[in-house]
Scaffold this motif. Structure first.
Motif, PDB file in Angstrom:
ATOM      1  N   ASP A   6      20.413   5.076 -16.383  1.00 30.55           N
ATOM      2  CA  ASP A   6      18.646   4.269 -16.276  1.00 30.55           C
ATOM      3  C   ASP A   6      18.574   3.816 -14.564  1.00 30.55           C
ATOM      4  N   LEU A   7      19.778   3.637 -14.494  1.00 31.76           N
ATOM      5  CA  LEU A   7      19.236   2.655 -13.361  1.00 31.76           C
ATOM      6  C   LEU A   7      18.991   3.510 -11.961  1.00 31.76           C
ATOM      7  N   THR A   8      20.369   4.012 -11.407  1.00 31.42           N
ATOM      8  CA  THR A   8      19.056   4.858 -10.596  1.00 31.42           C
ATOM      9  C   THR A   8      18.324   5.827 -10.519  1.00 31.42           C
ATOM     10  N   THR A   9      18.685   5.579 -12.229  1.00 31.77           N
ATOM     11  CA  THR A   9      16.923   6.586 -11.745  1.00 31.77           C
ATOM     12  C   THR A   9      15.177   5.747 -11.799  1.00 31.77           C
ATOM     13  N   VAL A  10      16.134   4.032 -11.994  1.00 29.33           N
ATOM     14  CA  VAL A  10      14.941   3.438 -11.534  1.00 29.33           C
ATOM     15  C   VAL A  10      15.274   2.997  -9.742  1.00 29.33           C
ATOM     16  N   LEU A  11      16.046   3.494  -9.078  1.00 24.89           N
ATOM     17  CA  LEU A  11      16.433   2.659  -7.684  1.00 24.89           C
ATOM     18  C   LEU A  11      15.877   3.653  -6.510  1.00 24.89           C
ATOM     19  N   ILE A  12      17.183   5.234  -6.950  1.00 25.62           N
ATOM     20  CA  ILE A  12      16.912   5.708  -5.604  1.00 25.62           C
ATOM     21  C   ILE A  12      15.690   6.360  -5.318  1.00 25.62           C
ATOM     22  N   PRO A  13      14.645   6.778  -6.244  1.00 28.75           N
ATOM     23  CA  PRO A  13      13.441   8.082  -5.820  1.00 28.75           C
ATOM     24  C   PRO A  13      12.625   6.639  -5.439  1.00 28.75           C
ATOM     25  N   PRO A  14      12.360   5.692  -5.245  1.00 29.86           N
ATOM     26  CA  PRO A  14      11.588   4.577  -4.637  1.00 29.86           C
ATOM     27  C   PRO A  14      12.309   4.468  -3.270  1.00 29.86           C
ATOM     28  N   VAL A  15      13.217   3.840  -3.075  1.00 34.87           N
ATOM     29  CA  VAL A  15      14.053   4.218  -2.085  1.00 34.87           C
ATOM     30  C   VAL A  15      13.696   5.126  -1.079  1.00 34.87           C
ATOM     31  N   LEU A  16      14.178   6.200  -1.407  1.00 33.34           N
ATOM     32  CA  LEU A  16      13.643   7.591  -0.923  1.00 33.34           C
ATOM     33  C   LEU A  16      12.433   7.566  -0.546  1.00 33.34           C
ATOM     34  N   THR A  17      11.444   7.560  -1.236  1.00 32.09           N
ATOM     35  CA  THR A  17      10.259   8.117  -1.164  1.00 32.09           C
ATOM     36  C   THR A  17      10.319   7.159   0.141  1.00 32.09           C
ATOM     37  N   LEU A  18       9.365   5.363   0.112  1.00 30.34           N
ATOM     38  CA  LEU A  18       9.502   4.889   1.003  1.00 30.34           C
ATOM     39  C   LEU A  18      10.253   5.442   1.804  1.00 30.34           C
ATOM     40  N   GLU A  20       1.912   9.759   9.585  1.00 32.33           N
ATOM     41  CA  GLU A  20       2.508  11.015   7.922  1.00 32.33           C
ATOM     42  C   GLU A  20       1.751  10.964   6.754  1.00 32.33           C
ATOM     43  N   ALA A  21       2.470   9.135   6.631  1.00 32.54           N
ATOM     44  CA  ALA A  21       1.466   9.268   5.225  1.00 32.54           C
ATOM     45  C   ALA A  21       0.462   8.430   4.953  1.00 32.54           C
ATOM     46  N   GLY A  22      -0.529   8.628   6.055  1.00 31.25           N
ATOM     47  CA  GLY A  22      -1.314   7.861   6.471  1.00 31.25           C
ATOM     48  C   GLY A  22      -1.751   6.703   6.587  1.00 31.25           C
ATOM     49  N   MET A  23      -0.766   5.904   7.901  1.00 27.99           N
ATOM     50  CA  MET A  23      -0.870   4.372   7.660  1.00 27.99           C
ATOM     51  C   MET A  23      -0.956   4.271   9.057  1.00 27.99           C
ATOM     52  N   ASP A  24      -1.379   3.237  10.009  1.00 29.90           N
ATOM     53  CA  ASP A  24      -1.181   2.584  10.884  1.00 29.90           C
ATOM     54  C   ASP A  24      -0.373   1.337  10.776  1.00 29.90           C
ATOM     55  N   LEU A  25       0.358   1.780  11.436  1.00 23.29           N
ATOM     56  CA  LEU A  25       1.484   0.663  11.899  1.00 23.29           C
ATOM     57  C   LEU A  25       0.738  -0.990  12.089  1.00 23.29           C
ATOM     58  N   ARG A  33       0.527  -0.979  -0.206  1.00 17.16           N
ATOM     59  CA  ARG A  33       0.187  -0.250   0.151  1.00 17.16           C
ATOM     60  C   ARG A  33       0.771   1.442   0.184  1.00 17.16           C
ATOM     61  N   LEU A  34       1.806   1.479   0.786  1.00 17.87           N
ATOM     62  CA  LEU A  34       2.717   2.397   0.715  1.00 17.87           C
ATOM     63  C   LEU A  34       3.177   2.532  -0.620  1.00 17.87           C
ATOM     64  N   ALA A  35       3.955   1.851  -1.525  1.00 17.48           N
ATOM     65  CA  ALA A  35       4.392   1.792  -2.970  1.00 17.48           C
ATOM     66  C   ALA A  35       2.921   1.749  -3.772  1.00 17.48           C
ATOM     67  N   ALA A  36       2.013   2.294  -3.262  1.00 19.84           N
ATOM     68  CA  ALA A  36       1.315   1.137  -4.413  1.00 19.84           C
ATOM     69  C   ALA A  36       1.558   2.451  -5.717  1.00 19.84           C
ATOM     70  N   ASP A  37       1.907   3.709  -4.967  1.00 15.42           N
ATOM     71  CA  ASP A  37       1.461   5.204  -6.494  1.00 15.42           C
ATOM     72  C   ASP A  37       3.075   4.646  -7.082  1.00 15.42           C
ATOM     73  N   LEU A  38       3.900   3.856  -6.250  1.00 11.78           N
ATOM     74  CA  LEU A  38       5.272   4.151  -6.852  1.00 11.78           C
ATOM     75  C   LEU A  38       5.736   3.451  -7.810  1.00 11.78           C
ATOM     76  N   GLU A  62      19.685  14.370  -3.602  1.00 13.24           N
ATOM     77  CA  GLU A  62      18.843  15.273  -3.288  1.00 13.24           C
ATOM     78  C   GLU A  62      17.746  15.786  -3.835  1.00 13.24           C
ATOM     79  N   GLN A  63      16.832  14.773  -4.278  1.00  8.72           N
ATOM     80  CA  GLN A  63      15.219  15.145  -4.614  1.00  8.72           C
ATOM     81  C   GLN A  63      14.731  14.662  -3.287  1.00  8.72           C
ATOM     82  N   ALA A  64      15.149  13.392  -2.714  1.00  2.24           N
ATOM     83  CA  ALA A  64      14.527  12.373  -1.902  1.00  2.24           C
ATOM     84  C   ALA A  64      13.314  13.546  -1.070  1.00  2.24           C
ATOM     85  N   PRO A  65      12.245  13.126  -0.677  1.00  5.18           N
ATOM     86  CA  PRO A  65      10.656  14.153  -0.214  1.00  5.18           C
ATOM     87  C   PRO A  65      11.575  14.746   1.212  1.00  5.18           C
ATOM     88  N   ASP A  66      11.996  13.833   2.020  1.00  4.14           N
ATOM     89  CA  ASP A  66      12.225  14.242   2.879  1.00  4.14           C
ATOM     90  C   ASP A  66      13.571  14.758   3.073  1.00  4.14           C
TER      91      ASP A  66
END
Length: 523
Positions: A363-375, A418-423, A289-294, A478-482
């Protein structure tokens, strides 16, 4: 218990597989050097008992021991292929010994480390055996093949790139290793045992009272299971994957079975803990669910089961079921550990990029880094090492990330809220309140190990400029969300697991971290 070293392995091969003896002899010096390099790297940077200080003079590294002695050896790169001629000199008994064997080196540094010395000797023997008779992998033939993932997993012969116990299989004989280890590519017949319903615990989608048991485990625990009312009812032919105890069903490669196995591989005996049985489906659902839009696909643990002994799930009589990806035409799913192999990386660059390493890295870093840092920003710190983190190659080009095995991640309740999820009501040590602890998992695995290893190969084999590579990775970081994560990734150091120090610790499975230079800093 069986822990064959090189001499014992060779004797076993002479008796049962004489066709492998010449190859084993050929690969043994390089295998010994590869484990020595891992150990020497650990002695220079981890908090190892008995090590007082480290410095580099010219091309040599000097390790001062707490008793005043000194160990001297080349300042090897952590991913460089060490020459079999390398020797580490240690002051001992009033003289100086020169050591090419990692167990002998560790004994010279600290004789009170017999357990780890045995593990190192077993690792050397199994690594030499793993490198014997390896077939080449053709990525073009694997495109669209549902068994392609398993083939690529079995091609990772060297195991963990930094752990000196990269091929330790304590408890397995040489015959066991040949029969069950993925690099030897032997099909394995998993045993399905019927269990009395009163002795069965299941979670997730639920499973009938049927325990999937590795044949090594059945040989060692079958009598106990029979006394509990269990009996074998079926067999499943499967291919062993990178972790050896996880296997892909031959008839349905999208179904992976993670079995308990009472064998120590790298740092731990591979049980399926009660917490893993409980957490797998729960955490898989949360992560999905956390990654549904990633642009990262989570491969969930859909069910788990364990035999109850004295009212509690038995960690050696348990298993989980995980979904795995199936490729479309032109696709190959692969773990990052396979991508890091020079031969595989060469093929990717040729098929997808005409040999251009920087375009591949982009291409590799574009595929890997953003979703890992967003999660991470959403409260899930992935253990994104080369076994858990996957990538889909579309005609040789990284197109999508994938993640599996939720047992090693960290969760942060505040960020989840903050992401709208319960632990979820998880068991064990997945939850942390500390942001540094949360970040340690993805920072160490993705940046300090996986990407660092691939960047090293691109530099050494394809002439890529490391500054260019890491500047591109830093731009994505440097584009990490937090902003707090961005700041932490810009620091001078990154954490990395101190795997050798962990083996020597009183609690060998508790995480110990050590800092290394951050390749993202200052580029």
């Amino acid at each position: 218990m069986t822990h064959p070293d090189a001499e014992q392995t060779r004797r076993a091969l002479l008796e049962s597989r004489p066709d492998l003896v010449d190859g084993f002899d050929e690969h043994l010096p390089a295998a010994r050097a590869a484990v020595l390099r891992r150990l020497w790297t650990a002695l220079r940077r981890e908090p190892i008992p008995g090590v007082a200080g480290v410095k580099t003079v010219g091309g040599d590294a000097l390790v001062t021991l707490t008793d005043g002695r000194m160990a001297i050896g080349p300042a090897l790169d952590q991913y460089a292929e060490a020459s079999p001629d390398v020797r580490i000199r240690v002051q001992v008994n009033g003289g100086t010994g020169a050591y090419a064997d990692p167990a002998e080196l560790l004994n010279a540094v600290d004789p009170q480390t017999q357990g780890l010395q045995r593990e190192l000797s077993n690792s050397v023997a199994n690594l030499a055996l793993a490198r014997t008779g390896q077939p080449s992998v053709d990525l073009t033939e694997l495109q669209g093949d549902p068994n392609g993932l398993a083939v690529l997993e079995q091609s990772v012969v060297d195991g963990h790139p930094l752990h000196p116990c990269c091929r330790t299989r304590l408890g397995m004989s040489t015959a066991d290793v040949l029969a069950y280890a993925p690099e030897h590519r032997t099909p394995v017949e998993l045993e399905v045992w019927s269990v009395p319903p009163s002795r069965w615990l299941t979670t997730g989608a639920g499973t009938p009272p049927r325990l999937v048991l590795h044949p090594w485990q059945a040989a060692h625990y079958g009598d106990d299971l029979r006394r509990l009312g269990g009996r074998p009812v079926e067999r499943i032919v499967a291919r062993p994957l990178m972790s050896l105890r996880t296997l892909a069903a031959a008839r349905d490669p999208s179904r992976h079975y993670k079995t308990a196995l009472g064998v120590q591989m790298t740092s731990a005996v591979r049980q399926v803990s009660p917490a893993a049985v409980h957490n797998g489906p729960l955490v898989s659902d949360l992560l999905s669910r956390l990654a549904a839009d990633l642009p990262i696909r989570v491969f969930p643990e859909v069910a788990a089961g364990a035999v109850l002994v004295d009212g509690a799930p038995h960690p050696m009589l348990a298993y989980t079921v995980r979904r795995a990806p199936l490729p479309q035409a032109g696709d190959v799913w692969t773990p990052l550990a396979a991508v890091a192999q020079p031969d595989v990386l060469d093929q990717i660059l040729r098929i997808g990029y005409g040999g251009h390493p920087v375009a591949f890295w982009r291409d590799l870093t574009t595929v890997l880094i953003p979703p890992v840092l967003t999660l991470l920003a959403r409260g899930a710190g992935l253990e994104a090492h080369g076994q858990n983190l996957l990538v889909r190659l579309a005609y040789g080009r990284p197109a999508e990330a994938g993640y599996r095995d939720v047992g090693g991640i960290h969760l942060h309740a505040g960020r989840l809220r903050e992401a709208g999820m319960d632990l979820p009501a998880v068991q064990g040590s997945l939850v942390t309140d500390g942001l540094d602890e949360l970040r340690a998992k993805p920072f160490a695995t993705l940046f300090a190990v996986v990407l660092t290893e691939i960047a090293h190969t691109l530099q050494q084999r394809h002439g890529a400029d490391p500054q260019t590579l890491w500047r591109m990775a830093a731009d994505l970081a440097e584009q990490a969300p937090d902003p707090r994560d961005r700041l932490a990734l810009a620091g001078t150091t990154l954490p990395i697991k101190a795997t050798t120090a962990m083996r020597l610790a009183a609690d060998p499975v508790a995480d110990i971290w050590t800092p290394i230079t951050n390749p993202l800093a200052g580029v």
